[in-house]
Design a protein around this motif. Structure first.
Motif, PDB file in Angstrom:
ATOM      1  N   SER A   1       0.832  -1.203   0.000  1.00 35.28           N
ATOM      2  CA  SER A   1       0.000   0.000   0.000  1.00 35.28           C
ATOM      3  C   SER A   1       0.868   1.253   0.000  1.00 35.28           C
ATOM      4  O   SER A   1       0.569   2.237  -0.696  1.00 35.28           O
ATOM      5  CB  SER A   1      -0.914   0.010   1.222  1.00 35.28           C
TER       6      SER A   1
ATOM      7  N   ALA B   1      -4.694   6.409   5.902  1.00 41.04           N
ATOM      8  CA  ALA B   1      -4.395   6.765   4.515  1.00 41.04           C
ATOM      9  C   ALA B   1      -4.027   8.244   4.378  1.00 41.04           C
ATOM     10  O   ALA B   1      -3.024   8.587   3.737  1.00 41.04           O
ATOM     11  CB  ALA B   1      -5.594   6.433   3.632  1.00 41.04           C
TER      12      ALA B   1
ATOM     13  N   SER C   1      -9.530   2.196  -0.838  1.00 45.30           N
ATOM     14  CA  SER C   1      -8.800   1.621   0.283  1.00 45.30           C
ATOM     15  C   SER C   1      -9.736   0.850   1.191  1.00 45.30           C
ATOM     16  O   SER C   1     -10.556   1.437   1.901  1.00 45.30           O
ATOM     17  CB  SER C   1      -8.086   2.728   1.085  1.00 45.30           C
TER      18      SER C   1
ATOM     19  N   TYR D   1      -8.291   6.303  -5.269  1.00 44.53           N
ATOM     20  CA  TYR D   1      -7.680   5.226  -4.511  1.00 44.53           C
ATOM     21  C   TYR D   1      -8.731   4.562  -3.634  1.00 44.53           C
ATOM     22  O   TYR D   1      -9.228   5.166  -2.696  1.00 44.53           O
ATOM     23  CB  TYR D   1      -6.542   5.796  -3.646  1.00 44.53           C
TER      24      TYR D   1
ATOM     25  N   ASP E   1      -6.971  -1.449  -3.285  1.00 46.51           N
ATOM     26  CA  ASP E   1      -6.188  -1.965  -2.168  1.00 46.51           C
ATOM     27  C   ASP E   1      -7.098  -2.758  -1.221  1.00 46.51           C
ATOM     28  O   ASP E   1      -7.695  -2.182  -0.323  1.00 46.51           O
ATOM     29  CB  ASP E   1      -5.539  -0.781  -1.433  1.00 46.51           C
TER      30      ASP E   1
ATOM     31  N   PHE F   1      -9.654   9.634  -2.190  1.00 46.02           N
ATOM     32  CA  PHE F   1      -9.833   8.329  -1.566  1.00 46.02           C
ATOM     33  C   PHE F   1     -11.298   7.905  -1.594  1.00 46.02           C
ATOM     34  O   PHE F   1     -12.209   8.736  -1.540  1.00 46.02           O
ATOM     35  CB  PHE F   1      -9.361   8.349  -0.107  1.00 46.02           C
TER      36      PHE F   1
ATOM     37  N   LEU G   1       0.810   4.148  -2.853  1.00 46.02           N
ATOM     38  CA  LEU G   1       0.510   5.530  -2.473  1.00 46.02           C
ATOM     39  C   LEU G   1       1.644   6.459  -2.892  1.00 46.02           C
ATOM     40  O   LEU G   1       1.417   7.538  -3.461  1.00 46.02           O
ATOM     41  CB  LEU G   1       0.278   5.592  -0.965  1.00 46.02           C
TER      42      LEU G   1
ATOM     43  N   MET H   1      -6.711   0.282   4.515  1.00 42.57           N
ATOM     44  CA  MET H   1      -6.308   1.365   5.421  1.00 42.57           C
ATOM     45  C   MET H   1      -7.536   2.166   5.844  1.00 42.57           C
ATOM     46  O   MET H   1      -8.448   2.385   5.044  1.00 42.57           O
ATOM     47  CB  MET H   1      -5.309   2.308   4.736  1.00 42.57           C
TER      48      MET H   1
END
Length: 274
Positions: A50, A76, A68, A66, A147, A115, A54, A71
């Motif tokens: 990760s 994050a 996630s 992204y 992710d 995100f 990133l 996280m």
């Protein structure tokens, strides 16, 4: 569609992604990440997959969405602020409670990473988030990071569902020109994981054999004693690769800052024990 027309329409999609200084050793080995390719970053647990994704997307500075599931929103955003300002995540966390918090917020405001959080990742969520992104920016994101693969709904332990997810990600790339980057796990069991834990896993150690599906698959490992970060190209559709992962590039990692640095232009090979 004729071959001539296909090349004319899609020639821009195959261009190389922006190069970043930290990957100098990787580029020297002939690795050429390209726009529109499905890219996989695979490794064993705790190998900063990760963090690398990133760092890479932040330094390419392309519009990025992204996803996630691995996280939390706090983790994050703290890691992103850390890599942008060059301070440890602990310093960022402490600084956010003081008068200097605007420094971190200003750095994040300049970032092109957006995100999307939630576990498991679902295709409904992906559709909604991409639609919202297009509504806001009138364009698709250039990069979409996932992710990770096993955090998709139904894909935790189901090989067939993981294959379906990879097919969906490939279709997303082909239909939109987006470059997907997907994180995935390698086996922590077996002789090589026990005897050479700091070397990148070979292609046959990637769970489900799914590293064969992307256009580019990178296998990663972190040596916690030296902070050497090793990246092997185990699959590349338009360039050299080594499925054994015995040839790899080496970076220097700063896990507490989510940063990676080039060590120079040396090539490295694993020991014969591999």
């Amino acid at each position: 569609m004729t071959a001539k027309r296909s090349l004319t329409l899609h020639s821009q999609a195959g261009k190389e992604l922006p190069r970043i200084d930290a990957f100098a050793d990787l580029y020297l080995k002939g690795v050429r990440p390209r726009h529109g390719d499905v890219i996989m970053i695979a490794g064993r647990s705790g190998t900063q997959k990760s963090g690398l994704a990133l760092f890479w997307t932040a330094n390419m500075n392309l519009p990025t969405l992204y996803f996630s599931a691995d996280m939390s929103p706090f983790t994050a955003s703290t890691r992103l602020a850390s890599l942008l300002v060059g301070e440890t995540t602990g310093q960022v966390e402490k600084g956010m409670t003081g008068p200097g918090r605007s420094r971190y917020l200003d750095a994040l405001a300049e970032s092109q990473i957006s995100f999307a959080f939630g576990s498991p990742i679902t295709w409904t969520q992906i559709d909604e988030e991409i639609d919202a992104y297009v509504e806001l920016w009138n364009a698709y994101p250039r990069i979409v990071a996932f992710d990770n693969l096993m955090d998709f709904q139904g894909a935790q332990a189901d090989y067939q569902e993981q294959m379906t997810v990879m097919q969906g990600i490939t279709e997303l790339a082909h239909s939109t020109g987006i470059t997907p980057i997907v994180m995935h796990h390698a086996s922590d069991k077996g002789w090589e994981a026990k005897t050479n834990p700091w070397n990148p896993p070979s292609r046959d150690q990637i769970k489900g054999g799914l590293s064969e599906k992307p256009s580019l698959s990178l296998s990663v490992a972190l040596d916690p004693t030296t902070l050497d970060y090793r990246i092997a190209c185990i699959k590349q559709r338009m360039g050299p690769s080594d499925p054994t992962a015995s040839s790899y590039a080496v970076l220097r990692a700063e896990p507490d800052k989510t940063r990676f640095h080039a060590l120079g232009t040396r090539l490295h090979r694993a020991s014969s024990a591999r």
